[in-house]
Scaffold this motif. Structure first.
Motif, PDB file in Angstrom:
ATOM      1  N   PHE A  40       0.737  -1.196   0.004  1.00  0.00           N
ATOM      2  CA  PHE A  40       0.033   0.102   0.040  1.00  0.00           C
ATOM      3  C   PHE A  40       0.866   1.112  -0.024  1.00  0.00           C
ATOM      4  CE2 PHE A  40      -1.975   3.533   2.313  1.00  0.00           C
ATOM      5  CZ  PHE A  40      -3.063   3.680   1.781  1.00  0.00           C
ATOM      6  N   PHE A  41       1.827   1.381   1.001  1.00  0.00           N
ATOM      7  CA  PHE A  41       2.369   2.639   0.860  1.00  0.00           C
ATOM      8  C   PHE A  41       3.239   2.759  -0.238  1.00  0.00           C
ATOM      9  CE2 PHE A  41       1.767   1.597   5.593  1.00  0.00           C
ATOM     10  CZ  PHE A  41       1.035   2.762   5.890  1.00  0.00           C
ATOM     11  N   ARG A  42       4.057   1.778  -0.587  1.00  0.00           N
ATOM     12  CA  ARG A  42       4.998   2.099  -1.793  1.00  0.00           C
ATOM     13  C   ARG A  42       4.297   2.353  -2.918  1.00  0.00           C
ATOM     14  NH1 ARG A  42       9.404  -1.873  -2.086  1.00  0.00           N
ATOM     15  NH2 ARG A  42       9.649  -1.146   0.051  1.00  0.00           N
ATOM     16  N   VAL A  43       3.269   1.537  -3.312  1.00  0.00           N
ATOM     17  CA  VAL A  43       2.522   1.973  -4.598  1.00  0.00           C
ATOM     18  C   VAL A  43       1.544   3.318  -4.489  1.00  0.00           C
ATOM     19  CG1 VAL A  43       0.357   1.089  -6.036  1.00  0.00           C
ATOM     20  CG2 VAL A  43       2.068  -0.635  -5.193  1.00  0.00           C
ATOM     21  N   SER A  44       1.249   3.446  -3.368  1.00  0.00           N
ATOM     22  CA  SER A  44       0.420   4.838  -3.064  1.00  0.00           C
ATOM     23  C   SER A  44       1.530   6.101  -3.368  1.00  0.00           C
ATOM     24  CB  SER A  44      -0.151   4.974  -1.773  1.00  0.00           C
ATOM     25  OG  SER A  44      -1.031   3.996  -1.611  1.00  0.00           O
ATOM     26  N   ALA A  45       2.955   6.001  -2.925  1.00  0.00           N
ATOM     27  CA  ALA A  45       3.727   7.002  -3.208  1.00  0.00           C
ATOM     28  C   ALA A  45       3.873   7.104  -4.512  1.00  0.00           C
ATOM     29  CB  ALA A  45       5.017   6.716  -2.420  1.00  0.00           C
ATOM     30  N   ILE A  46       4.107   6.131  -5.281  1.00  0.00           N
ATOM     31  CA  ILE A  46       4.213   6.138  -6.780  1.00  0.00           C
ATOM     32  C   ILE A  46       3.050   6.932  -7.466  1.00  0.00           C
ATOM     33  CG2 ILE A  46       4.684   4.710  -8.993  1.00  0.00           C
ATOM     34  CD1 ILE A  46       6.439   2.884  -6.927  1.00  0.00           C
ATOM     35  N   LEU A  47       1.903   6.329  -7.181  1.00  0.00           N
ATOM     36  CA  LEU A  47       0.778   6.820  -7.733  1.00  0.00           C
ATOM     37  C   LEU A  47       0.498   8.332  -7.263  1.00  0.00           C
ATOM     38  CD1 LEU A  47      -1.922   4.184  -7.124  1.00  0.00           C
ATOM     39  CD2 LEU A  47      -0.743   4.674  -9.307  1.00  0.00           C
ATOM     40  N   VAL A  48       0.885   8.923  -6.361  1.00  0.00           N
ATOM     41  CA  VAL A  48       0.601  10.205  -5.917  1.00  0.00           C
ATOM     42  C   VAL A  48       1.690  11.083  -6.848  1.00  0.00           C
ATOM     43  CG1 VAL A  48       0.868  11.614  -4.022  1.00  0.00           C
ATOM     44  CG2 VAL A  48      -0.182  10.004  -3.538  1.00  0.00           C
ATOM     45  N   TYR A  49       2.896  10.604  -6.868  1.00  0.00           N
ATOM     46  CA  TYR A  49       4.070  11.285  -7.683  1.00  0.00           C
ATOM     47  C   TYR A  49       3.497  11.581  -9.154  1.00  0.00           C
ATOM     48  CZ  TYR A  49       8.150  12.305 -10.328  1.00  0.00           C
ATOM     49  OH  TYR A  49       9.167  12.615 -11.135  1.00  0.00           O
ATOM     50  N   LEU A  68       6.109  11.459   3.274  1.00  0.00           N
ATOM     51  CA  LEU A  68       5.315  10.562   4.572  1.00  0.00           C
ATOM     52  C   LEU A  68       4.973   8.977   4.126  1.00  0.00           C
ATOM     53  CD1 LEU A  68       2.813  13.174   6.148  1.00  0.00           C
ATOM     54  CD2 LEU A  68       4.883  12.302   7.067  1.00  0.00           C
ATOM     55  N   LEU A  69       4.422   8.943   2.944  1.00  0.00           N
ATOM     56  CA  LEU A  69       4.120   7.542   2.277  1.00  0.00           C
ATOM     57  C   LEU A  69       5.535   6.731   2.185  1.00  0.00           C
ATOM     58  CD1 LEU A  69       1.651   8.251  -0.448  1.00  0.00           C
ATOM     59  CD2 LEU A  69       1.024   7.020   1.698  1.00  0.00           C
ATOM     60  N   LEU A  70       6.489   7.283   1.650  1.00  0.00           N
ATOM     61  CA  LEU A  70       7.863   6.826   1.630  1.00  0.00           C
ATOM     62  C   LEU A  70       8.386   6.384   3.000  1.00  0.00           C
ATOM     63  CD1 LEU A  70       9.483   8.671  -1.268  1.00  0.00           C
ATOM     64  CD2 LEU A  70       8.855   6.281  -1.384  1.00  0.00           C
ATOM     65  N   SER A  71       8.424   7.222   4.067  1.00  0.00           N
ATOM     66  CA  SER A  71       8.845   6.958   5.338  1.00  0.00           C
ATOM     67  C   SER A  71       7.945   5.823   5.950  1.00  0.00           C
ATOM     68  CB  SER A  71       8.304   8.415   6.200  1.00  0.00           C
ATOM     69  OG  SER A  71       9.579   9.241   5.691  1.00  0.00           O
ATOM     70  N   SER A  72       6.602   5.873   5.904  1.00  0.00           N
ATOM     71  CA  SER A  72       5.687   4.831   6.201  1.00  0.00           C
ATOM     72  C   SER A  72       6.215   3.729   5.613  1.00  0.00           C
ATOM     73  CB  SER A  72       4.312   5.263   6.257  1.00  0.00           C
ATOM     74  OG  SER A  72       4.016   6.467   6.817  1.00  0.00           O
TER      75      SER A  72
END
Length: 201
Positions: A40-49, A68-72
């Motif tokens: 979730f966190f890693r895919v979300s960070a890429i999608l937000v970018y 914040l997503l990458l740190s989480s």
């Protein structure tokens, strides 16, 4: 949890295992919540970018959200999902003299304690693919001259690359070099292929 001894092969995540052990391993997912947050966190960070410029005009809000997503993701993978999904854990500690030491742990277990094949595949797939995507995004940022995004992309490469490096070191052993591990693995594959060709003849 026990420390890895380079002379022992405690964890065999990629290699073929004995039939008795393989029968004990279940292919079902035993930790669905950990699997979800692993991706979730890693895919979300890429999608937000990728979608940031479409969703918001604020660079700062997008940058803070991605970091914040990458740190989480870094914390979750390093402390929770690696331990639950593949039985590995790593950390870096500084001793009193100021020397940095990498520490690696591997869970020895049989039966219920063995990681399932599905969870192991999901863990390694997510761990390898996402840093590769961040490297591709870093090159595309340089080519398209979006310099303001470079710091965000470098954070993605560093945080997800650090987890990848830590778990690869944990997988191959604390003192075994990656070059020796790759050479050993390729040698085993070459030997297996040669033996298979010899049996066919």
């Amino acid at each position: 949890m026990m420390r890895l001894d380079p002379s022992e092969d405690d964890v065999s995540l990629f290699d073929a295992e004995e039939d008795g052990v393989r029968k004990q391993k279940k292919s079902k997912i035993k930790h669905p919540l950990a699997c979800f947050f692993h991706l979730f966190f890693r895919v979300s960070a890429i999608l937000v970018y990728l979608l940031c410029e479409l969703l918001s005009d604020s660079f700062i809000a997008c940058m803070v959200t991605i970091i914040l997503l990458l740190s989480s993701d870094f914390w979750t993978v390093k402390n929770i999902t690696g331990r639950l999904l593949v039985g590995l854990r790593w950390w870096n500690q500084v001793d009193d003299d100021g020397n940095s030491q990498w520490m690696f742990e591997s869970r020895k277990g049989t039966g219920k304690n063995l990681p399932s094949d599905s969870e192991s595949r999901l863990f390694w797939l997510g761990l390898v693919v996402c840093p590769v995507l961040w490297v591709i995004l870093a090159f595309s940022t340089l080519i398209s001259f979006k310099i303001k995004w470079l710091a965000v992309v470098i954070m993605g490469v560093v945080l997800q690359g650090a987890n990848l490096y830590g778990y690869i070191r944990c997988r191959v052993g604390a003192r075994t070099s990656l070059r020796n591990a790759a050479t050993s693995y390729l040698g085993q594959q070459f030997f297996k292929q040669a033996m298979a060709k010899q049996e066919e003849s």
